[in-house]
Structures are given as C-alpha cells and as structure tokens.
Design an enzyme around this catalytic site. Structure first.
Site, mmCIF file in Angstrom:
data_model
loop_
_atom_site.group_PDB
_atom_site.id
_atom_site.type_symbol
_atom_site.label_atom_id
_atom_site.label_comp_id
_atom_site.label_asym_id
_atom_site.label_seq_id
_atom_site.Cartn_x
_atom_site.Cartn_y
_atom_site.Cartn_z
ATOM 1 N N ASP A 221 0.860 -1.190 0.000
ATOM 2 C CA ASP A 221 0.000 0.000 0.000
ATOM 3 C C ASP A 221 0.895 1.239 0.000
ATOM 4 O OD1 ASP A 221 -2.174 1.829 0.459
ATOM 5 O OD2 ASP A 221 -3.336 0.171 1.270
ATOM 6 N N HIS A 244 2.136 2.141 -3.186
ATOM 7 C CA HIS A 244 1.193 3.110 -3.754
ATOM 8 C C HIS A 244 1.705 4.539 -3.668
ATOM 9 C CE1 HIS A 244 -2.414 0.091 -3.228
ATOM 10 N NE2 HIS A 244 -1.403 -0.400 -3.928
#
Ligand SMILES: *[C@@H]1O[C@H](CO)[C@@H](O)[C@H](O)[C@H]1NC(C)=O
Ligand SMILES: *[C@@H]1O[C@H](CO)[C@@H](O)[C@H](O)[C@H]1NC(C)=O
Ligand SMILES: *[C@@H]1O[C@H](CO)[C@@H](O)[C@H](O)[C@H]1NC(C)=O
Length: 397
Positions: A221, A244
């Site tokens: 993430d 991310h």
C-alpha cells in the site's frame, strides 16, 4: 615523609575504589536486559511478559535507562510499552522480534508493539517480523478475520528517535506515528509484498515535527501515508516501490477534520509504484485542508501516476452526498521531478468542483512515457508553471 606518602596513596586508593563502584553500580542500574527478566532467544518461547517486565523496570529508573534486547529471535504477542517514564529511555534491539504465526494470537488489539505516552524515547535497531502472510490470505479468502495489527505504533509520544529499524510482512501498516511531537525516523527498511493488502509503510497522523530521513519502503500500500492533523513533516532520501507512493490522504472522510500543513518531500526515488506523489480526498463535505507542500528532487521510474491529485475518491460510490470534496488544497509546489511514467497521463489534477485547488506551482518537470512526451489533465485547479515543464502544464492562473 613516608607516612604522608602512605596516607596519600591510601586516600587515592579509596577514591579509585569509590569511583569504580559508583561507575559499576550506575551501569548495572541503567541497563535492563530482557534475558534477566526471562526472555528466551529461541523464537518459540513467548517472551511478551519478559519484555513488558523489562520495560516496567527501565521505565521506573531514576536515570537514563537502556532496555537491552540481545541477538536472537524473540516471540512476542501484543505488547504495550506505556509511559510516562521517570527518565530518558533507550530501547536497543540487536535481535529479531517475531509475531506468532497464528494471526488470531494478536487478537483484535489492532497493535502488535505499542509505545504509548512515552517521552524522550529512542528505539535503536531491531528487526520485526509480523508473519503477515496468514492474515493477508484470510482477508483475501473472505473468511472472518481479526482486525489485524500494525507492527509498531507510537501514540502520544514526544521527542522520539527511531533509527535502524527494519520490518517485514506486517499484517497492516508497519510503523505508525500518531498524536506525537518531534519524532525522528532514520534509516528504516520496511518490506511487504506488492500484493499484500493495506501494508502501508509509515503512517503519520495528528503529529507535529516528524522527520523521516533515509527510508527504503517496499509495500503493498502507501509507502508513506499522511493523515489529518499532520504539521511540519520533513521527508528526505526516500526510496519507494513497489507500493502506492507517498500519499497525503485519504483526507476528508470526516466532516470535522484537522488539516495537513508544511510537508516537504525531497530527494526521493519511486520505482514501479502505482503513484509517485499523491494528494487524495474523499468527495465529501469536510473542514479539512492541505497547504504549504513541497515535492522536490524526485526521480520517477516507471510510475503509473507520477504526480496526482484526486479529490473524487468515493469507493463504491457510497456516502458522498454531493460528490464534491470540502478539502481545500493550496500552495503545493512540484519542483525538479523527472523520469518515466508507466501510463500516458503523467500529471493528473482532479480537484474538487466546490473547492478548486489554488496556488499550485510546477517548476522543472520532465516526465516521459515510452520515450515520448506524456500528457497532463486539469480539473478545477489554478496555478503557475516555470522552467521546463513536460508534459506541458494545463494549470491556469
Ligand atoms: C542502518 O540500519 C542498519 C540496521 O537496520 C545498520 O546495520 C546500518 O549500519 C545503519 N546505517 C546507518 C547509515 O546508520
Ligand atoms: C515547516 O516544517 C519545518 C520542518 O520540516 C520547520 O523547520 C519549519 O519551521 C516549518 N515552517 C513553519 C512555517 O512552521
Ligand atoms: C449539497 O449541496 C447543496 C447545494 O450546493 C447544499 O445545500 C447541501 O448542504 C450540500 N449537502 C451536503 C451534505 O454538504
């Protein structure tokens, strides 16, 4: 004369003995070794209570105390290290802390290792292995799973140094800094596989004066996620990817929310990440804001969205009554950002129709896609560009 000499050396001897005992005693009093409190470095015996007892002893020391964790593997369940402590406290970890393979063992505490209300704390070294794979598989299977645990969390802590920490396979976020002041994070390495769900690297929220220098972040993430109430955050020498990206947000989920201000990211490399530098807010009414942000000296290598503002976040299109974000974004500067985009659109600015982004600045941007010029898109945004800006700026002043 001989008597006086004898008398002098006798005094000297007593003085020396006194100094040695003082030094020896103060050393013994200031270092608290987990082995002395029953920890076992075999990776199998539950050492949670031993660690908590060691902490309690160190925390009540009248002088600077070191909690010492030698080499070896220590099995730990959820552990809370609570302050305030009497003195400055150093947690020196040479070993590896491992979580039980059975993810139910951490229960629904939400935390694996938690420092709470501790001031003047240093956590030096240490390797954390939360054994997250079972938990990720549980979530992907759709079975009922516990809430999961963040690997290491600092809540309401002030004047903290975290240096040389490494963490692998967290169940959720690796390192959380929440409601803290003056925290220095140095030389950390955080790893979880690309496809592991919600394994953010570092999450900062409600905190002032956090610096992150020298971090290698490979996660499933966000590499760094920045939540409401973050002020004076400085990040440098960051390597991100997979992951991310560095994300301010998601913000504006709540109606009453503190803003994010004075955040700098400088000298960063993003490799194969979904995003580079991102600002993200829910398309919901909110008092939140983002202002005085600087992203500079950044290399993008095959990044899907190198530069992105997305204020239209509304998963499943639910709970976003007016489909417009109340979060006000202003004074964001992008300076000297170069490299390659993995998609044609390298710069995406999708701001709120009710609260357009203002004071956005682009300076010396050079992003390409497949060796060609990439594109950019602008919605509800105002700002200026200077220097060489490729793809061409779509900002309007
Ligand atoms: C960074 O931390 C690692 C341990 O994770 C240590 O071995 C190394 O010496 C540290 N490097 C610096 C420059 O402090
Ligand atoms: C912004 O944050 C930096 C730390 O990153 C700090 O040194 C500086 O004083 C802050 N600026 C303002 C105006 O608060
Ligand atoms: C939605 O927009 C309308 C008109 O702009 C406004 O009157 C209303 O308060 C908004 N609703 C919310 C929940 O913000």
């Amino acid at each position: 004369m001989a008597i006086i000499n004898h008398f002098c050396s006798c005094l000297l001897l007593i003085f020396l003995l006194f100094m040695i005992s003082l030094f020896g005693l103060s050393n013994a009093a200031a270092t608290y070794n987990v082995m002395k409190y029953g920890a076992k470095a075999d990776g199998k015996t539950d050492s949670t209570q031993a660690f908590v007892k060691t902490w309690a002893a160190a925390c009540s020391s009248a002088q600077t105390a070191t909690m010492y964790v030698p080499k070896g593997s220590f099995l730990l369940k959820a552990a809370v290290f609570r302050g305030p402590c009497k003195s400055r406290i150093i947690v020196q970890i040479y070993g590896t802390l491992i979580a039980p393979t059975d993810y139910w063992a951490l229960g629904n505490s939400g935390h694996w290792i938690l420092f709470i209300k501790v001031n003047r704390l240093e956590v030096l070294g240490g390797r954390l292995d939360a054994k997250g794979a079972g938990f990720w598989a549980c979530r992907k299977s759709g079975k009922s799973c516990p809430v999961g645990a963040r690997s290491i969390t600092f809540n309401w802590a002030n004047d903290v140094v975290i240096s040389g920490l490494s963490s692998v396979n967290s169940q959720l976020t690796h390192l959380v800094i929440n409601s803290c002041n003056n925290v220095a994070v140095r030389n950390v390495t955080l790893y979880a596989p690309d496809d592991s769900p919600n394994t953010d690297g570092i999450h900062v929220q409600g905190s002032t004066g956090v610096t992150i220098t020298g971090a290698t972040l490979m996660t499933g993430d966000d590499c760094v996620s920045i939540g409401p109430g973050t002020k004076n955050l400085y990040m440098s020498n960051i390597r991100c990817g997979p992951g991310h990206g560095v994300s301010i947000g998601s913000l504006g989920r709540a109606v009453n929310e503190a803003g994010v201000q004075n955040v700098t990211l400088t000298n960063a490399v993003f490799t194969g990440s979904d995003n580079g530098v991102r600002i993200k807010s829910w398309a919901r009414p909110s008092t939140g804001f983002v202002t005085n942000i600087l992203f500079q000296n950044i290399m993008m290598r095959n990044v899907e969205n190198p530069i992105i503002i997305n204020q239209n976040y509304c998963p499943h299109n639910q709970g976003c009554p007016n489909q417009s974000s109340g979060v006000k974004i202003s004074q964001v500067t992008y300076k000297n950002i170069q490299g390659t985009s993995a998609t044609a659109e390298a710069v995406t600015f999708d701001c709120s129709p009710s609260n357009p982004c203002r004071g956005i600045r682009l300076h010396d941007i050079k992003l390409t896609y497949l060796n060609k010029v990439a594109t950019s898109s602008c919605n509800n945004i105002g700002g200026t560009s200077t220097g060489v800006v490729m793809p061409r700026s779509c900002l309007r002043s």
